[in-house]
Design a protein around this motif. Structure first.
Motif, mmCIF file in Angstrom:
data_model
loop_
_atom_site.group_PDB
_atom_site.id
_atom_site.type_symbol
_atom_site.label_atom_id
_atom_site.label_comp_id
_atom_site.label_asym_id
_atom_site.label_seq_id
_atom_site.Cartn_x
_atom_site.Cartn_y
_atom_site.Cartn_z
ATOM 1 N N LEU A 239 -11.361 -18.853 45.441
ATOM 2 C CA LEU A 239 -12.686 -19.399 44.830
ATOM 3 C C LEU A 239 -13.829 -18.307 45.195
ATOM 4 C CD1 LEU A 239 -12.865 -23.012 46.409
ATOM 5 C CD2 LEU A 239 -12.124 -22.028 44.032
ATOM 6 N N VAL A 240 -13.663 -17.603 46.492
ATOM 7 C CA VAL A 240 -14.380 -16.495 46.721
ATOM 8 C C VAL A 240 -14.530 -15.257 45.720
ATOM 9 C CG1 VAL A 240 -15.091 -14.822 48.327
ATOM 10 C CG2 VAL A 240 -14.501 -16.847 49.240
ATOM 11 N N ALA A 241 -13.343 -15.153 45.190
ATOM 12 C CA ALA A 241 -13.162 -14.149 44.329
ATOM 13 C C ALA A 241 -13.882 -14.456 42.898
ATOM 14 C CB ALA A 241 -11.749 -13.677 43.917
ATOM 15 N N ALA A 242 -13.716 -15.742 42.527
ATOM 16 C CA ALA A 242 -14.239 -16.329 41.176
ATOM 17 C C ALA A 242 -15.616 -16.392 41.339
ATOM 18 C CB ALA A 242 -13.657 -17.590 41.076
ATOM 19 N N GLY A 243 -16.354 -16.288 42.606
ATOM 20 C CA GLY A 243 -17.906 -16.250 42.541
ATOM 21 C C GLY A 243 -18.638 -17.787 42.932
ATOM 22 N N VAL A 244 -17.750 -18.833 43.509
ATOM 23 C CA VAL A 244 -18.590 -19.887 43.952
ATOM 24 C C VAL A 244 -19.234 -19.594 45.207
ATOM 25 C CG1 VAL A 244 -18.006 -22.214 45.148
ATOM 26 C CG2 VAL A 244 -16.280 -21.083 43.693
ATOM 27 N N GLY A 245 -20.491 -19.962 44.706
ATOM 28 C CA GLY A 245 -22.020 -19.693 45.564
ATOM 29 C C GLY A 245 -21.745 -20.032 46.936
ATOM 30 N N GLU A 246 -21.313 -20.910 47.484
ATOM 31 C CA GLU A 246 -21.654 -21.340 48.994
ATOM 32 C C GLU A 246 -20.247 -21.975 49.390
ATOM 33 O OE1 GLU A 246 -24.405 -23.656 51.790
ATOM 34 O OE2 GLU A 246 -25.316 -22.997 50.031
ATOM 35 N N GLN B 12 -13.871 -13.666 33.492
ATOM 36 C CA GLN B 12 -14.057 -15.172 33.238
ATOM 37 C C GLN B 12 -14.961 -15.236 32.315
ATOM 38 O OE1 GLN B 12 -12.849 -16.373 37.960
ATOM 39 N NE2 GLN B 12 -14.986 -16.555 37.183
ATOM 40 N N ILE B 13 -16.301 -14.556 32.445
ATOM 41 C CA ILE B 13 -17.363 -14.664 31.577
ATOM 42 C C ILE B 13 -17.124 -14.788 30.121
ATOM 43 C CG2 ILE B 13 -19.650 -13.978 30.845
ATOM 44 C CD1 ILE B 13 -20.274 -13.331 33.679
ATOM 45 N N ILE B 14 -16.080 -13.811 29.525
ATOM 46 C CA ILE B 14 -15.785 -13.417 28.400
ATOM 47 C C ILE B 14 -15.023 -14.539 27.790
ATOM 48 C CG2 ILE B 14 -13.625 -12.592 28.737
ATOM 49 C CD1 ILE B 14 -14.287 -10.282 26.521
ATOM 50 N N ARG C 142 -22.258 -9.343 36.697
ATOM 51 C CA ARG C 142 -21.678 -9.441 35.317
ATOM 52 C C ARG C 142 -20.397 -8.516 35.065
ATOM 53 N NH1 ARG C 142 -24.610 -11.054 30.492
ATOM 54 N NH2 ARG C 142 -26.643 -11.673 31.102
ATOM 55 N N LYS C 143 -20.313 -7.484 35.726
ATOM 56 C CA LYS C 143 -19.183 -6.969 35.558
ATOM 57 C C LYS C 143 -17.935 -7.551 36.436
ATOM 58 C CE LYS C 143 -17.251 -2.062 35.698
ATOM 59 N NZ LYS C 143 -17.772 -0.533 35.813
ATOM 60 N N ARG C 144 -18.233 -7.861 37.796
ATOM 61 C CA ARG C 144 -17.259 -8.416 38.369
ATOM 62 C C ARG C 144 -16.559 -9.599 37.849
ATOM 63 N NH1 ARG C 144 -16.173 -9.278 44.391
ATOM 64 N NH2 ARG C 144 -17.223 -7.709 44.792
ATOM 65 N N TYR C 145 -17.260 -10.465 37.170
ATOM 66 C CA TYR C 145 -17.010 -11.662 36.702
ATOM 67 C C TYR C 145 -16.524 -11.593 35.063
ATOM 68 C CZ TYR C 145 -19.046 -13.396 41.135
ATOM 69 O OH TYR C 145 -19.317 -13.519 42.380
ATOM 70 N N ALA C 146 -16.835 -10.363 34.489
ATOM 71 C CA ALA C 146 -16.661 -10.354 33.017
ATOM 72 C C ALA C 146 -15.463 -11.024 32.547
ATOM 73 C CB ALA C 146 -16.395 -8.769 32.758
ATOM 74 N N MET D 232 -15.593 -20.723 29.581
ATOM 75 C CA MET D 232 -16.353 -20.569 30.732
ATOM 76 C C MET D 232 -17.925 -19.995 30.561
ATOM 77 S SD MET D 232 -16.534 -20.412 34.098
ATOM 78 C CE MET D 232 -14.914 -20.546 34.858
ATOM 79 N N GLY D 233 -17.830 -18.618 29.927
ATOM 80 C CA GLY D 233 -19.302 -18.096 29.380
ATOM 81 C C GLY D 233 -20.192 -17.890 30.688
ATOM 82 N N LEU D 234 -21.399 -17.642 30.374
ATOM 83 C CA LEU D 234 -22.364 -17.406 31.495
ATOM 84 C C LEU D 234 -22.785 -18.606 31.921
ATOM 85 C CD1 LEU D 234 -24.662 -14.701 29.817
ATOM 86 C CD2 LEU D 234 -23.417 -14.542 32.100
ATOM 87 N N ILE D 235 -22.760 -19.927 31.338
ATOM 88 C CA ILE D 235 -22.858 -21.155 31.737
ATOM 89 C C ILE D 235 -22.203 -21.583 32.606
ATOM 90 C CG2 ILE D 235 -23.405 -23.329 31.008
ATOM 91 C CD1 ILE D 235 -24.574 -22.534 28.431
ATOM 92 N N GLY D 236 -20.789 -21.363 32.511
ATOM 93 C CA GLY D 236 -19.769 -21.965 33.602
ATOM 94 C C GLY D 236 -19.724 -21.016 34.660
ATOM 95 N N GLN D 237 -20.202 -19.674 34.527
ATOM 96 C CA GLN D 237 -20.261 -18.986 35.750
ATOM 97 C C GLN D 237 -21.401 -19.131 36.628
ATOM 98 O OE1 GLN D 237 -17.597 -16.349 36.420
ATOM 99 N NE2 GLN D 237 -18.508 -16.410 38.354
ATOM 100 N N GLU D 238 -22.285 -19.446 36.036
ATOM 101 C CA GLU D 238 -23.796 -19.916 36.736
ATOM 102 C C GLU D 238 -23.300 -21.128 37.515
ATOM 103 O OE1 GLU D 238 -27.358 -20.062 38.342
ATOM 104 O OE2 GLU D 238 -26.378 -18.416 37.254
#
Length: 349
Positions: free
Chosen positions: A48-55, A13-15, A7-11, A19-25
């Motif tokens: 993409l890695v920094a943004a948190g793309v899962g795989e 973006q999430i804010i 949550r802190k890493r992507y804060a 995007m929000g939590l839904i977009g980050q998920e």
């Protein structure tokens, strides 16, 4: 659920409400295959890695060369001679341990493409040759997957999104495999792949998160020397159907094209037959035209759309450039605009 660290890493973006939590998920559950870990692949992968793309899968059989280092900033001098895909995974794993990274030190081909691409939601093409681009396109169409495209040369780059929700494909825009100059022959400014690769990563994030308006049916052309940004619109072509045969799926025209290549002898014959009916247009940049030209008008490719209305009706328009790549694009743009006349393209004679 995200951990407190995530949550802190992507804060930042999430804010954002878009995007929000839904977009980050959606990013966290997203699966992306990146073809090529070179000039374009490096910034794409880093963001993409920094943004948190899962795989993320990285497909590249090439090794790091000393000439790569001025633009492929993921690598260092100590990496020369190492495989790019494997080296990229090692470095990116340090950037974000929450992302699952897989290296495929292989060259994408007709035999392995389906296996390598099938398990991913989005394909990103950072290759530097037409054969691979058509291969990626055709398998994305076959597997019903969108893909983000980018290309670079000298000071100019292009970005687009193909096969997105049934939209136009790469073959709709480039139906014929016309190989032109590459970076090894014509050169490339080191910062350019960073700019274009960042745009590509942005398109990928928008698609995965379901936000914004992707560049589907649009080709963004950026010239960093003149600071021009131009968007060309193109539509889906029902004739742009990929071949079902692995041996022919990456070669040959995929549909009818009304733009004709013209030789110097044919150009001279047109001039003799009707000199007032032929308009020669050099679509290279102004500095290229000033250095060496065959005459005619000079309208850079990025300025063709805004000048289409000024082309005299009924004339034979002959575009030319160094390799034929830009002149072919100009001819197609003229045809798509509904110009009532003939359009020809040529490389420098």
């Amino acid at each position: 659920m995200f951990t407190p660290i995530e949550r802190k890493r992507y804060a930042r973006q999430i804010i954002m409400p878009e995007m929000g939590l839904i977009g980050q998920e959606k990013l966290r559950t997203g699966k992306v295959a990146v073809v090529g870990a070179g000039g374009l692949g490096c910034p794409v992968l880093q963001y993409l890695v920094a943004a948190g793309v899962g795989e993320i899968a990285i497909i590249d059989d090439d090794t790091v060369d000393l000439t790569n280092l001025h633009r492929q900033i993921l690598y260092a001098a100590d990496d020369v001679g190492k495989n790019k895909a494997i080296t990229a995974v090692e470095k990116l794993s340090v950037l974000n341990p929450f992302v699952r990274l897989t290296a495929y030190p292989d060259r994408l081909n007709a035999e392995n493409a389906a296996d390598l691409l099938n398990g991913y939601d989005l394909i990103i093409d950072g290759s530097d040759n037409f054969e691979t681009r058509y291969l990626v396109n055709d398998f994305c169409v076959e597997l019903n997957k969108p893909f983000v495209f980018g290309s670079i040369l000298r000071f100019e780059g292009q970005v687009s999104v193909f096969n997105y929700r049934g939209g136009p494909t790469y073959r709709c825009l480039f139906p014929d495999a016309e190989e032109g100059d590459n970076c090894a022959e014509a050169g490339v400014m080191g910062v350019l792949p960073g700019i274009i690769g960042t745009y590509m990563a942005n398109e990928a994030i928008k698609i995965l998160a379901g936000i914004g308006e992707p560049l589907s049916g649009k080709l963004l052309v950026i010239n960093t020397l003149s600071n021009s940004h131009t968007i060309f619109h193109f539509s889906k072509s029902e004739s742009a159907v990929p071949s079902k045969s692995p041996e022919t799926r990456v070669s040959g025209p995929s549909g009818k094209d009304d733009a004709h290549e013209i030789s110097f002898d044919e150009f001279e014959a047109l001039q003799v037959a009707g000199p007032d009916q032929v308009l020669l247009v050099d679509v290279r940049e102004y500095y290229e035209f000033e250095a060496d030209n065959f005459g005619g008008e000079n309208i850079p490719l990025s300025e063709i759309p805004e000048n289409i209305a000024h082309f005299p009706a009924g004339k034979k328009i002959v575009f030319y450039c160094n390799s034929g790549k830009r002149s072919l694009q100009a001819a197609k743009l003229l045809i798509q605009s509904g110009y009532q006349g003939q359009s020809f393209w040529a490389q420098r004679w």
